[in-house]
Scaffold this active site. Sequence first.
Site, PDB file in Angstrom:
ATOM      1  N   ASP A 200       0.962  -1.450   5.164  1.00  0.00           N
ATOM      2  CA  ASP A 200       0.121  -0.277   4.885  1.00  0.00           C
ATOM      3  C   ASP A 200       0.588   0.873   5.770  1.00  0.00           C
ATOM      4  O   ASP A 200       1.556   0.718   6.527  1.00  0.00           O
ATOM      5  CB  ASP A 200      -1.369  -0.596   5.103  1.00  0.00           C
ATOM      6  CG  ASP A 200      -2.239   0.141   4.086  1.00  0.00           C
ATOM      7  OD1 ASP A 200      -2.173   1.392   4.055  1.00  0.00           O
ATOM      8  OD2 ASP A 200      -2.967  -0.516   3.325  1.00  0.00           O
ATOM      9  N   HIS A 277       0.495   4.093   0.498  1.00  0.00           N
ATOM     10  CA  HIS A 277       0.240   3.318   1.726  1.00  0.00           C
ATOM     11  C   HIS A 277       1.567   2.908   2.376  1.00  0.00           C
ATOM     12  O   HIS A 277       1.786   1.743   2.719  1.00  0.00           O
ATOM     13  CB  HIS A 277      -0.642   2.103   1.414  1.00  0.00           C
ATOM     14  CG  HIS A 277      -2.042   2.499   1.015  1.00  0.00           C
ATOM     15  ND1 HIS A 277      -3.010   2.816   1.938  1.00  0.00           N
ATOM     16  CD2 HIS A 277      -2.623   2.668  -0.204  1.00  0.00           C
ATOM     17  CE1 HIS A 277      -4.129   3.150   1.301  1.00  0.00           C
ATOM     18  NE2 HIS A 277      -3.914   3.064   0.003  1.00  0.00           N
ATOM     19  N   ASP A 340      -2.377   1.247  -5.420  1.00  0.00           N
ATOM     20  CA  ASP A 340      -3.601   2.034  -5.289  1.00  0.00           C
ATOM     21  C   ASP A 340      -3.361   3.332  -4.520  1.00  0.00           C
ATOM     22  O   ASP A 340      -2.413   3.438  -3.741  1.00  0.00           O
ATOM     23  CB  ASP A 340      -4.686   1.221  -4.563  1.00  0.00           C
ATOM     24  CG  ASP A 340      -4.224   0.759  -3.187  1.00  0.00           C
ATOM     25  OD1 ASP A 340      -3.050   0.373  -3.060  1.00  0.00           O
ATOM     26  OD2 ASP A 340      -5.024   0.796  -2.234  1.00  0.00           O
ATOM     27  N   GLU A 341      -4.235   4.279  -4.752  1.00  0.00           N
ATOM     28  CA  GLU A 341      -4.400   5.473  -3.919  1.00  0.00           C
ATOM     29  C   GLU A 341      -3.057   6.122  -3.556  1.00  0.00           C
ATOM     30  O   GLU A 341      -2.744   6.276  -2.380  1.00  0.00           O
ATOM     31  CB  GLU A 341      -5.149   5.092  -2.634  1.00  0.00           C
ATOM     32  CG  GLU A 341      -6.524   4.539  -2.916  1.00  0.00           C
ATOM     33  CD  GLU A 341      -7.289   4.141  -1.650  1.00  0.00           C
ATOM     34  OE1 GLU A 341      -8.508   4.358  -1.616  1.00  0.00           O
ATOM     35  OE2 GLU A 341      -6.668   3.606  -0.710  1.00  0.00           O
ATOM     36  N   THR A 483      -9.683  -4.014   7.092  1.00  0.00           N
ATOM     37  CA  THR A 483      -9.969  -4.193   8.521  1.00  0.00           C
ATOM     38  C   THR A 483      -9.808  -2.929   9.372  1.00  0.00           C
ATOM     39  O   THR A 483      -9.566  -3.021  10.577  1.00  0.00           O
ATOM     40  CB  THR A 483      -9.074  -5.311   9.102  1.00  0.00           C
ATOM     41  OG1 THR A 483      -7.699  -4.939   8.934  1.00  0.00           O
ATOM     42  CG2 THR A 483      -9.333  -6.641   8.424  1.00  0.00           C
ATOM     43  N   GLU A 484      -9.953  -1.752   8.756  1.00  0.00           N
ATOM     44  CA  GLU A 484      -9.879  -0.531   9.576  1.00  0.00           C
ATOM     45  C   GLU A 484     -10.809  -0.618  10.777  1.00  0.00           C
ATOM     46  O   GLU A 484     -10.451  -0.228  11.889  1.00  0.00           O
ATOM     47  CB  GLU A 484     -10.272   0.697   8.739  1.00  0.00           C
ATOM     48  CG  GLU A 484      -9.241   1.147   7.734  1.00  0.00           C
ATOM     49  CD  GLU A 484      -9.469   0.548   6.363  1.00  0.00           C
ATOM     50  OE1 GLU A 484     -10.082  -0.547   6.264  1.00  0.00           O
ATOM     51  OE2 GLU A 484      -9.033   1.169   5.368  1.00  0.00           O
TER      52      GLU A 484
HETATM   53  C1  ACM Z   1      -8.320  -0.284  -2.282  1.00  0.00           C
HETATM   54  O1  ACM Z   1      -9.451  -0.531  -1.814  1.00  0.00           O
HETATM   55  N1  ACM Z   1      -7.698   0.830  -1.933  1.00  0.00           N
HETATM   56  C2  ACM Z   1      -7.685  -1.171  -3.225  1.00  0.00           C
END
Ligand code: ACM
Length: 543
Positions: A200, A277, A340-341, A483-484
């Site tokens: 990430d 990411h 994602d994102e 887990t941020e």
């Molecule tokens: C996600 O929670 N960005 C998959």
Amino acid sequence: MNTAAIAKVISGTAIVCALMCSCMKGSGLPGIVPLPGSVVAEKGEFVLSGESDIYIASGAEGMEYAADELKSVLSGICGVAALESDNPGASVVLGLSDELGVSSYLLDISPDRIKITGGDPAGVFYAVQTLKQLVPAQAYNGKAGRVSIPAVVINDSPKMMYRGVMLDAARHFFTKDEVKTFLDIMALHKMNVFHWHLTDDQGWRIEIDSYPELVGTGSVRKRTIVGKDPGGEYDETTVYDETPHSGYYTKDDIREIVEYARRRFITVIPEVEFPGHAVAALASYPWLGCTGEQYEVRQTWDIDDRVFCIGKESTFRFFEDVLAEVTDLFPSEYIHIGGDECPSKMWEKCPHCNRRMEQEHLDSYRQLQAYGTFRLEKFLESRGRRIIGWDEILEAGISPSAVVMSWRGTEGGIKAAKSGNYVVMSPTGYSYFDYYQTRNTENEPIAWGGYLPLEKVYSFDPYEGLDADDKKFVLGVQANLWTEYIPDFRQAEYMLLPRLAAMSEVAWSSASGNYPDFRVRLADFLELYRSFGYTFSETALRE
Ligand code: ACM
Ligand code: ZN
């Protein structure tokens, strides 16, 4: 888990019909989680002791893993290793039957013996997990010597073939032994897919021989935000702890963990994020980005504009090299490629990305992402694998063999299932275990936000909105532990438990749905958490 097995288990669930409820308590039996298909209490009890021996009636591959699990249960109680016997009249007999379905079992405890029959070795293993719960929790002290367990016949099989839990080891690193404990917890709950989020913006955690800087540079974060992120990398009010956070898994670590999981009938699916990411990778090899700028491994959370360049061929050479090493390590049918994102801001200004769009006649940046995803998928296919991606991969079209992990609600999953793609349902509203478990957050450890109480997890219907024909495309469900705000493993357990118990029932139990009954059974299960030393949230129980 493979797709060929799915049809078999779907037909298997039809025969699990006996409705169970707190009558289990009335019978004097401890509550079992996840709820089995049928439980019939019998007269009398069986005494387990240091003299109990085990006969394994089948030489099928994997029977020894189930037997090992049983031996470790027995030594946890009696303090001595149980002996294997060649006598079919041994105290515990483990066998297989063609009449039982995938991962199904029959656990038959009578005063003179325990007989476990599985549809396969996984079924025998799950029977042992159930047996664990029939032993009084206080007996797990290695000193009990002998313990009585009630006579009972339990017939059980899973509702869903994919019963997943995701651990984000990128935002915070967890040691090899902690990951093994995570797998033990999964096994106790009869969960069978470990989705391991390994890369990430804030950390790259998997050793790749051909790109040593991925862990050399990418696994070290200079500092970590303390408290809530007030809104971005350069916000002057952000407070950091100034301590570097680092850690990665060597190839030997990974082999050991994959094997540890395999012996618990858990498939490990690695996730390597593409194309977003990406900052830890870009910090390691700046040419992977659109501008070639040198970045630092990211120190704050949320979405980042700095993503992999899809215009340059070198990005695809990188991913093919990385995925070749990943597939050498992980035997899973599926490899998770993220998706994602991913903002398009860098691509919009990038000559390479724009040239790619022209050459490939792509009309949008989402199509550019889909082009990249498709290339990774082709490569993985050449190595006999299939992709899973977060539901954003749906936005510009996917191949029929891609699996969609639906996280922004279940809409993506419903759309994918209706078009014939397999789906894992993992929506924020029911599956995000980084959300608070209570409304009373004052004394809670900081969490991402949101609110996901135990009862809401329990109420999750992954088939809602799907008709009978589409349901068969739902492989299963998954709980996600981002887990941020989870800096250590104790807190990871705290966020996971007891919500995982509720999710296990969504994933496993055909005859579930009665929350008050679940709560009664859960009380016994919590005693087991205590005996095994697992941290769990008591506040979640007060909601
Ligand atoms: C996600 O929670 N960005 C998959
Ligand atoms: Zn680019």
